[in-house]
Design a protein around this motif. Sequence first.
Motif, PDB file in Angstrom:
ATOM      1  N   SER A  11       0.874  -1.177   0.000  1.00  0.00           N
ATOM      2  CA  SER A  11       0.000   0.000   0.000  1.00  0.00           C
ATOM      3  C   SER A  11       0.903   1.216   0.000  1.00  0.00           C
ATOM      4  N   ALA A  12       0.328   2.393   0.132  1.00  0.00           N
ATOM      5  CA  ALA A  12       1.136   3.615   0.151  1.00  0.00           C
ATOM      6  C   ALA A  12       2.040   3.669   1.377  1.00  0.00           C
ATOM      7  N   THR A  13       1.730   2.867   2.403  1.00  0.00           N
ATOM      8  CA  THR A  13       2.519   2.897   3.649  1.00  0.00           C
ATOM      9  C   THR A  13       3.117   1.546   4.011  1.00  0.00           C
ATOM     10  N   GLU A  14       2.903   0.537   3.192  1.00  0.00           N
ATOM     11  CA  GLU A  14       3.359  -0.813   3.507  1.00  0.00           C
ATOM     12  C   GLU A  14       4.180  -1.371   2.359  1.00  0.00           C
ATOM     13  N   ASN A  15       5.344  -1.962   2.706  1.00  0.00           N
ATOM     14  CA  ASN A  15       6.218  -2.619   1.727  1.00  0.00           C
ATOM     15  C   ASN A  15       6.722  -1.671   0.641  1.00  0.00           C
ATOM     16  N   ILE A  16       6.967  -0.419   0.992  1.00  0.00           N
ATOM     17  CA  ILE A  16       7.596   0.523   0.070  1.00  0.00           C
ATOM     18  C   ILE A  16       9.059   0.663   0.471  1.00  0.00           C
ATOM     19  N   ALA A  17       9.967   0.086  -0.342  1.00  0.00           N
ATOM     20  CA  ALA A  17      11.394   0.157  -0.017  1.00  0.00           C
ATOM     21  C   ALA A  17      11.905   1.579  -0.194  1.00  0.00           C
ATOM     22  N   TRP A  18      11.485   2.227  -1.281  1.00  0.00           N
ATOM     23  CA  TRP A  18      11.783   3.646  -1.494  1.00  0.00           C
ATOM     24  C   TRP A  18      10.846   4.204  -2.542  1.00  0.00           C
ATOM     25  N   GLU A  19      10.732   5.517  -2.573  1.00  0.00           N
ATOM     26  CA  GLU A  19       9.976   6.213  -3.609  1.00  0.00           C
ATOM     27  C   GLU A  19      10.739   7.468  -3.990  1.00  0.00           C
ATOM     28  N   GLY A 333      -5.480   4.442 -11.840  1.00  0.00           N
ATOM     29  CA  GLY A 333      -5.620   5.097 -10.543  1.00  0.00           C
ATOM     30  C   GLY A 333      -4.616   4.634  -9.515  1.00  0.00           C
ATOM     31  N   GLY A 334      -3.816   3.622  -9.838  1.00  0.00           N
ATOM     32  CA  GLY A 334      -2.804   3.140  -8.906  1.00  0.00           C
ATOM     33  C   GLY A 334      -3.161   1.845  -8.211  1.00  0.00           C
ATOM     34  N   LYS A 335      -4.268   1.210  -8.608  1.00  0.00           N
ATOM     35  CA  LYS A 335      -4.657  -0.064  -8.006  1.00  0.00           C
ATOM     36  C   LYS A 335      -4.128  -1.208  -8.861  1.00  0.00           C
ATOM     37  N   THR A 336      -3.496  -2.179  -8.209  1.00  0.00           N
ATOM     38  CA  THR A 336      -2.972  -3.348  -8.905  1.00  0.00           C
ATOM     39  C   THR A 336      -3.735  -4.585  -8.461  1.00  0.00           C
ATOM     40  N   SER A 337      -4.335  -5.280  -9.418  1.00  0.00           N
ATOM     41  CA  SER A 337      -4.991  -6.559  -9.152  1.00  0.00           C
ATOM     42  C   SER A 337      -4.002  -7.663  -9.487  1.00  0.00           C
ATOM     43  N   VAL A 338      -3.723  -8.505  -8.503  1.00  0.00           N
ATOM     44  CA  VAL A 338      -2.809  -9.629  -8.686  1.00  0.00           C
ATOM     45  C   VAL A 338      -3.666 -10.882  -8.866  1.00  0.00           C
ATOM     46  N   VAL A 339      -3.560 -11.499 -10.047  1.00  0.00           N
ATOM     47  CA  VAL A 339      -4.407 -12.624 -10.417  1.00  0.00           C
ATOM     48  C   VAL A 339      -3.521 -13.838 -10.677  1.00  0.00           C
ATOM     49  N   ALA A 340      -3.909 -14.987 -10.159  1.00  0.00           N
ATOM     50  CA  ALA A 340      -3.129 -16.206 -10.384  1.00  0.00           C
ATOM     51  C   ALA A 340      -3.064 -16.525 -11.869  1.00  0.00           C
ATOM     52  N   ALA A 341      -1.876 -16.902 -12.341  1.00  0.00           N
ATOM     53  CA  ALA A 341      -1.678 -17.214 -13.758  1.00  0.00           C
ATOM     54  C   ALA A 341      -2.072 -18.656 -14.023  1.00  0.00           C
ATOM     55  N   LYS A 342      -3.368 -18.922 -13.920  1.00  0.00           N
ATOM     56  CA  LYS A 342      -3.895 -20.259 -14.168  1.00  0.00           C
ATOM     57  C   LYS A 342      -5.293 -20.123 -14.763  1.00  0.00           C
ATOM     58  N   GLN A 346      -8.567 -16.417 -10.023  1.00  0.00           N
ATOM     59  CA  GLN A 346      -8.300 -16.286  -8.582  1.00  0.00           C
ATOM     60  C   GLN A 346      -7.636 -14.944  -8.335  1.00  0.00           C
ATOM     61  N   LEU A 347      -8.332 -14.067  -7.628  1.00  0.00           N
ATOM     62  CA  LEU A 347      -7.749 -12.780  -7.257  1.00  0.00           C
ATOM     63  C   LEU A 347      -6.891 -12.989  -6.021  1.00  0.00           C
ATOM     64  N   VAL A 348      -5.577 -12.910  -6.201  1.00  0.00           N
ATOM     65  CA  VAL A 348      -4.636 -13.156  -5.110  1.00  0.00           C
ATOM     66  C   VAL A 348      -4.595 -11.976  -4.154  1.00  0.00           C
ATOM     67  N   ALA A 349      -4.600 -10.757  -4.702  1.00  0.00           N
ATOM     68  CA  ALA A 349      -4.520  -9.560  -3.864  1.00  0.00           C
ATOM     69  C   ALA A 349      -4.944  -8.348  -4.672  1.00  0.00           C
ATOM     70  N   SER A 350      -5.361  -7.316  -3.965  1.00  0.00           N
ATOM     71  CA  SER A 350      -5.653  -6.025  -4.577  1.00  0.00           C
ATOM     72  C   SER A 350      -4.931  -4.958  -3.765  1.00  0.00           C
ATOM     73  N   ASN A 351      -4.112  -4.152  -4.440  1.00  0.00           N
ATOM     74  CA  ASN A 351      -3.227  -3.209  -3.756  1.00  0.00           C
ATOM     75  C   ASN A 351      -3.424  -1.809  -4.306  1.00  0.00           C
ATOM     76  N   ASP A 352      -3.534  -0.830  -3.404  1.00  0.00           N
ATOM     77  CA  ASP A 352      -3.807   0.541  -3.816  1.00  0.00           C
ATOM     78  C   ASP A 352      -2.614   1.422  -3.485  1.00  0.00           C
ATOM     79  N   LEU A 353      -2.090   2.082  -4.509  1.00  0.00           N
ATOM     80  CA  LEU A 353      -0.918   2.958  -4.351  1.00  0.00           C
ATOM     81  C   LEU A 353      -1.289   4.369  -4.773  1.00  0.00           C
ATOM     82  N   ARG A 354      -2.522   4.753  -4.580  1.00  0.00           N
ATOM     83  CA  ARG A 354      -3.014   6.024  -5.085  1.00  0.00           C
ATOM     84  C   ARG A 354      -2.174   7.182  -4.565  1.00  0.00           C
TER      85      ARG A 354
END
Length: 383
Positions: A11-19, A333-342, A346-354
């Motif tokens: 997210s905007a505050t989680e798992n950001i190594a740098w910006e 808008g900055g949202k990433t949908s992570v979908v299993a490649a099968k 299967q929606l694995v995760a939805s992440n917002d970096l707005r």
Amino acid sequence: ASEKAAPTKWSATENIAWETPLPPGTSSPVFHKDTIFITSYSGYNVPGEGRGDPSNLKRHLHALDRATGKVLWTKDFTAKLPEQDNIRDGHGYASSTLAVDDDAIYAFFGKSGVHAFDHSGKTLWSADVGEKLNGWGSAASPLLHGDLVIINASVESDAMYAFDKKTGKEQWKVPGIRESWNTPVIVKPAEGKPELVVAIFGKVLGFDPATGKQLWSSTTDIPWYMVPSIVSNEGVVYCIGGRNGGGSMAIRTGGRGDVTASHRLWMTKKGANVPSPVFAGKHVFWFNEGTLLATCADAETGKIVYEERVERGREVYASALLAGGNVYYLDRGGKTSVVAAKPEFQLVASNDLRDGSTFNASPVAVDGKLYIRSDKFLYCIGK
């Protein structure tokens, strides 16, 4: 990407190594050893700043430290005028991703030309590919093959060029590249030498990359222009594009002449207008930016395995990214949908970096990290 693992949650505050703050652009970052290279633009038609004066338009080449995101140096370029006074959908004047190797960095700035730089930013050579403009702007990226830099200059001159990597001397030029915004690809047929493949209005074309000689063509039945780049597997190319839903198709490479009847394996009326697809396993995955449907097609038959609407968001212009067994769809808008490649959705995760700006660049996965670029920042996602 060859990554076996890539971040799936942030997210905007989680798992950001740098910006790192950067001027706007829709090119993706490229990597060489400890350095990241990326382009941007400023001075004219900057989002949120009004149109301004075209004489102030500049492109920028940035070098960033890979570990920290710190900008090491920036090289500025004055635009060759007149430039397109407005780029529809606002993707701007720095949409072509760089190419890089041990010798140089290669950039394409539309009518402002093709340029090669050493790794400190010194200009090695420049080449012209035409003067034409288009309301959609330029988008195709440089392709490196052997000693050549290959450029799809459909917008600038309805042509495709190959330049010597070391000197910038033109090696060949192919006319008739119409309504084509995609980056050409190199494909190895089941038998024979590698082929250069590009999609244009109404056709997919195969060339000898060494000489520019056309080897084959196939009609597409896809209406209008071709934006998404082609993907390939085991000598078969998969192509989507066109307006109003467009279409998709598969062609076996290695033919000669008109191969529509002999080598076109399947054709459907399902596709996408902007984002490029990915190939995984025995399936092709893409996102339709109009219907907001994540799509999976059987690569052998073209049969649509699923069309699923991900969580509500904006349209997707970034190309799909395959990494770590998942497909990443980044919306504007900055949202990433992570979908299993099968073949089962299967929606694995939805992440917002707005961050209040637009995300048009394609994400990149390198060394267990994910790199996402907006009109304001380049983000490194990871621990």
